[in-house]
Design a protein around this motif. Structure first.
Motif, PDB file in Angstrom:
ATOM      1  N   ILE A  72       0.828  -1.099  -0.163  1.00 49.97           N
ATOM      2  CA  ILE A  72       0.036  -0.015   0.081  1.00 49.97           C
ATOM      3  C   ILE A  72       0.785   1.159  -0.115  1.00 49.97           C
ATOM      4  O   ILE A  72       1.877   1.546   0.655  1.00 49.97           O
ATOM      5  CB  ILE A  72      -0.935   0.092   1.274  1.00 49.97           C
ATOM      6  N   GLY A  73       0.617   1.906  -1.050  1.00 50.15           N
ATOM      7  CA  GLY A  73       1.063   3.418  -1.013  1.00 50.15           C
ATOM      8  C   GLY A  73       0.387   4.536  -0.220  1.00 50.15           C
ATOM      9  O   GLY A  73      -0.707   4.460  -0.075  1.00 50.15           O
ATOM     10  N   PHE A  74       1.262   5.195   0.457  1.00 60.52           N
ATOM     11  CA  PHE A  74       0.757   6.675   1.298  1.00 60.52           C
ATOM     12  C   PHE A  74       1.467   7.629   0.815  1.00 60.52           C
ATOM     13  O   PHE A  74       2.655   7.705   0.594  1.00 60.52           O
ATOM     14  CB  PHE A  74       1.071   6.258   2.730  1.00 60.52           C
ATOM     15  N   ARG A  75       0.518   8.788   0.740  1.00 59.33           N
ATOM     16  CA  ARG A  75       1.192  10.039   0.570  1.00 59.33           C
ATOM     17  C   ARG A  75       0.400  11.017   1.436  1.00 59.33           C
ATOM     18  O   ARG A  75      -0.803  11.122   1.666  1.00 59.33           O
ATOM     19  CB  ARG A  75       0.910  10.594  -0.939  1.00 59.33           C
ATOM     20  N   SER A  76       1.381  11.785   2.418  1.00 60.17           N
ATOM     21  CA  SER A  76       0.889  12.722   3.393  1.00 60.17           C
ATOM     22  C   SER A  76       1.552  13.936   3.411  1.00 60.17           C
ATOM     23  O   SER A  76       2.991  13.914   3.451  1.00 60.17           O
ATOM     24  CB  SER A  76       0.783  11.893   4.961  1.00 60.17           C
ATOM     25  N   GLY A  77       1.104  15.043   3.145  1.00 60.78           N
ATOM     26  CA  GLY A  77       1.643  16.195   2.807  1.00 60.78           C
ATOM     27  C   GLY A  77       2.848  16.005   1.766  1.00 60.78           C
ATOM     28  O   GLY A  77       2.316  15.422   0.538  1.00 60.78           O
ATOM     29  N   ASP A  78       3.983  16.317   1.794  1.00 62.09           N
ATOM     30  CA  ASP A  78       5.011  15.827   0.782  1.00 62.09           C
ATOM     31  C   ASP A  78       5.683  14.884   0.812  1.00 62.09           C
ATOM     32  O   ASP A  78       6.727  14.510   0.058  1.00 62.09           O
ATOM     33  CB  ASP A  78       5.812  17.117   0.417  1.00 62.09           C
ATOM     34  N   ARG A  79       5.072  13.935   1.663  1.00 65.04           N
ATOM     35  CA  ARG A  79       6.079  12.719   1.973  1.00 65.04           C
ATOM     36  C   ARG A  79       5.160  11.468   1.251  1.00 65.04           C
ATOM     37  O   ARG A  79       4.070  11.171   1.410  1.00 65.04           O
ATOM     38  CB  ARG A  79       6.316  12.420   3.465  1.00 65.04           C
ATOM     39  N   GLU A  80       6.169  10.480   0.723  1.00 71.70           N
ATOM     40  CA  GLU A  80       5.281   9.300   0.155  1.00 71.70           C
ATOM     41  C   GLU A  80       6.312   8.038   0.607  1.00 71.70           C
ATOM     42  O   GLU A  80       7.603   8.137   0.785  1.00 71.70           O
ATOM     43  CB  GLU A  80       5.391   9.390  -1.219  1.00 71.70           C
ATOM     44  N   ALA A  81       5.357   6.982   0.636  1.00 68.71           N
ATOM     45  CA  ALA A  81       6.033   5.698   0.816  1.00 68.71           C
ATOM     46  C   ALA A  81       5.376   4.614   0.696  1.00 68.71           C
ATOM     47  O   ALA A  81       4.106   4.645   0.330  1.00 68.71           O
ATOM     48  CB  ALA A  81       6.226   5.700   2.668  1.00 68.71           C
ATOM     49  N   VAL A  82       5.860   3.484   0.241  1.00 67.50           N
ATOM     50  CA  VAL A  82       5.127   2.420  -0.148  1.00 67.50           C
ATOM     51  C   VAL A  82       5.600   1.399   0.828  1.00 67.50           C
ATOM     52  O   VAL A  82       6.772   0.870   1.169  1.00 67.50           O
ATOM     53  CB  VAL A  82       5.677   1.743  -1.381  1.00 67.50           C
ATOM     54  N   LEU A  83       4.542   0.736   1.629  1.00 69.13           N
ATOM     55  CA  LEU A  83       4.931  -0.328   2.757  1.00 69.13           C
ATOM     56  C   LEU A  83       4.149  -1.869   2.305  1.00 69.13           C
ATOM     57  O   LEU A  83       3.247  -1.678   1.893  1.00 69.13           O
ATOM     58  CB  LEU A  83       4.433   0.201   3.888  1.00 69.13           C
ATOM     59  N   GLY A  84       5.041  -2.646   2.533  1.00 69.09           N
ATOM     60  CA  GLY A  84       4.498  -4.090   2.605  1.00 69.09           C
ATOM     61  C   GLY A  84       4.048  -4.506   3.750  1.00 69.09           C
ATOM     62  O   GLY A  84       4.022  -3.874   4.709  1.00 69.09           O
ATOM     63  N   ALA A  85       3.626  -6.045   4.010  1.00 67.59           N
ATOM     64  CA  ALA A  85       3.310  -6.510   4.939  1.00 67.59           C
ATOM     65  C   ALA A  85       4.168  -6.099   6.420  1.00 67.59           C
ATOM     66  O   ALA A  85       5.215  -6.455   6.149  1.00 67.59           O
ATOM     67  CB  ALA A  85       2.981  -8.129   4.734  1.00 67.59           C
ATOM     68  N   GLY A  86       3.611  -5.830   7.349  1.00 71.33           N
ATOM     69  CA  GLY A  86       4.103  -5.543   8.552  1.00 71.33           C
ATOM     70  C   GLY A  86       4.778  -4.097   8.439  1.00 71.33           C
ATOM     71  O   GLY A  86       5.276  -3.682   9.554  1.00 71.33           O
ATOM     72  N   GLY A  87       4.492  -3.265   7.838  1.00 70.95           N
ATOM     73  CA  GLY A  87       4.924  -1.941   7.616  1.00 70.95           C
ATOM     74  C   GLY A  87       3.870  -0.927   8.410  1.00 70.95           C
ATOM     75  O   GLY A  87       2.618  -1.355   8.186  1.00 70.95           O
ATOM     76  N   TYR A  88       4.145   0.120   9.086  1.00 71.16           N
ATOM     77  CA  TYR A  88       3.397   0.850   9.939  1.00 71.16           C
ATOM     78  C   TYR A  88       3.653   2.369   9.489  1.00 71.16           C
ATOM     79  O   TYR A  88       4.812   2.642   8.931  1.00 71.16           O
ATOM     80  CB  TYR A  88       3.778   0.931  11.279  1.00 71.16           C
ATOM     81  N   ILE A  89       2.647   3.176   9.486  1.00 77.80           N
ATOM     82  CA  ILE A  89       2.958   4.368   9.152  1.00 77.80           C
ATOM     83  C   ILE A  89       1.668   5.472   9.936  1.00 77.80           C
ATOM     84  O   ILE A  89       0.630   5.119  10.117  1.00 77.80           O
ATOM     85  CB  ILE A  89       2.619   4.954   7.650  1.00 77.80           C
ATOM     86  N   THR A  90       2.083   6.862  10.486  1.00 76.58           N
ATOM     87  CA  THR A  90       1.284   7.627  10.930  1.00 76.58           C
ATOM     88  C   THR A  90       0.995   8.735   9.813  1.00 76.58           C
ATOM     89  O   THR A  90       1.505   8.876   8.702  1.00 76.58           O
ATOM     90  CB  THR A  90       2.027   8.457  11.848  1.00 76.58           C
ATOM     91  N   LYS A  91      -0.493   9.095  10.035  1.00 79.71           N
ATOM     92  CA  LYS A  91      -1.064  10.020   9.228  1.00 79.71           C
ATOM     93  C   LYS A  91      -1.741  10.987  10.065  1.00 79.71           C
ATOM     94  O   LYS A  91      -2.565  11.019  10.478  1.00 79.71           O
ATOM     95  CB  LYS A  91      -2.173   9.474   8.155  1.00 79.71           C
ATOM     96  N   PRO A  92      -0.867  12.385  10.136  1.00 80.70           N
ATOM     97  CA  PRO A  92      -1.299  13.156  11.324  1.00 80.70           C
ATOM     98  C   PRO A  92      -2.629  14.015  10.680  1.00 80.70           C
ATOM     99  O   PRO A  92      -2.626  14.255   9.549  1.00 80.70           O
ATOM    100  CB  PRO A  92      -0.151  14.239  11.210  1.00 80.70           C
ATOM    101  N   ARG A  93      -3.498  14.510  11.508  1.00 81.06           N
ATOM    102  CA  ARG A  93      -4.703  15.116  11.160  1.00 81.06           C
ATOM    103  C   ARG A  93      -4.396  16.610  10.460  1.00 81.06           C
ATOM    104  O   ARG A  93      -3.151  17.048  10.598  1.00 81.06           O
ATOM    105  CB  ARG A  93      -5.673  15.582  12.461  1.00 81.06           C
ATOM    106  N   ASN A  94      -5.018  17.220   9.751  1.00 88.06           N
ATOM    107  CA  ASN A  94      -4.767  18.451   8.986  1.00 88.06           C
ATOM    108  C   ASN A  94      -4.001  18.330   8.151  1.00 88.06           C
ATOM    109  O   ASN A  94      -3.342  19.518   7.531  1.00 88.06           O
ATOM    110  CB  ASN A  94      -4.623  19.406  10.220  1.00 88.06           C
ATOM    111  N   GLU A  95      -3.528  17.291   7.524  1.00 83.82           N
ATOM    112  CA  GLU A  95      -2.638  17.131   6.476  1.00 83.82           C
ATOM    113  C   GLU A  95      -3.331  16.368   5.348  1.00 83.82           C
ATOM    114  O   GLU A  95      -3.672  15.254   5.531  1.00 83.82           O
ATOM    115  CB  GLU A  95      -1.551  16.401   6.967  1.00 83.82           C
ATOM    116  N   LEU A  96      -3.382  16.932   4.054  1.00 90.85           N
ATOM    117  CA  LEU A  96      -3.945  16.227   2.743  1.00 90.85           C
ATOM    118  C   LEU A  96      -2.970  14.732   2.521  1.00 90.85           C
ATOM    119  O   LEU A  96      -1.844  14.801   2.696  1.00 90.85           O
ATOM    120  CB  LEU A  96      -3.740  17.050   1.774  1.00 90.85           C
ATOM    121  N   HIS A  97      -3.761  13.678   2.687  1.00 90.78           N
ATOM    122  CA  HIS A  97      -3.261  12.482   2.364  1.00 90.78           C
ATOM    123  C   HIS A  97      -3.947  11.571   1.453  1.00 90.78           C
ATOM    124  O   HIS A  97      -5.289  11.848   1.258  1.00 90.78           O
ATOM    125  CB  HIS A  97      -2.717  11.734   3.646  1.00 90.78           C
TER     126      HIS A  97
END
Length: 170
Positions: A72-97
């Protein structure tokens, strides 16, 4: 000594929880705010191949995602990451994602929402879709009621192209 009642215990067995669709991705309700003293809620999101969540901003809650299957790919603000099984990510409020299936097989993730409450937006959307074609005005009102704003993202066409995604409606 008086008899004290044990705190409420919520048990959700594998495969349990109401299942629905949010349009591009699915939702399975695991823990609602009512189960956690409103501290958090937990849902699972199945992501079909090509699935893309429209870019949006939460104004009331933070989200924490854990990938269970696929990529699963994630974009939050100007940061982007693709994570496989077992990956974690934070998505803070007030930020386009946004999030998308970044692979060639179905993917799935757990979403922890804090504080609880936003799971009821998902519930309302799933109800609308289950009842037939959802009324955009009803979905817009639900979003507004839960402090959710959809927004244009200048970087979205690039993500759609790179990952061969199905563009969001509209």
């Amino acid at each position: 000594m008086g008899h004290e009642e044990a705190p409420r215990l919520t048990v959700v067995q594998p495969g349990e929880g109401r299942e629905g669709t949010l349009g591009s991705i699915g939702v399975v309700f695991k823990l609602l705010g009512e189960d956690t003293n409103q501290q958090l809620s937990i849902v699972e999101h199945p992501f079909p191949v090509g699935a893309l969540v429209p870019p949006h901003i939460h104004t009331r809650e933070d989200e924490y995602s854990i990938v269970l299957e696929g990529e699963i790919g994630f974009r939050s603000g100007d940061r982007e990451a693709v994570l496989g099984a077992g990956g974690y990510i934070t998505k803070p409020r007030n930020e386009l994602h946004t999030m998308w299936n970044a692979g060639k097989v179905p993917a799935r993730m757990i979403e922890v929402i804090s504080p609880a409450g936003f799971e009821h937006f998902f519930w309302g959307v799933a109800d609308q879709i289950e009842a037939g074609l959802p009324d955009p005005a009803v979905i817009e009102k639900l979003a507004s009621d839960y402090g959710l704003h959809f927004a244009e993202a200048p970087w979205l066409p690039d993500i759609i192209s790179r990952y061969n995604l199905t563009p969001p409606p509209g």
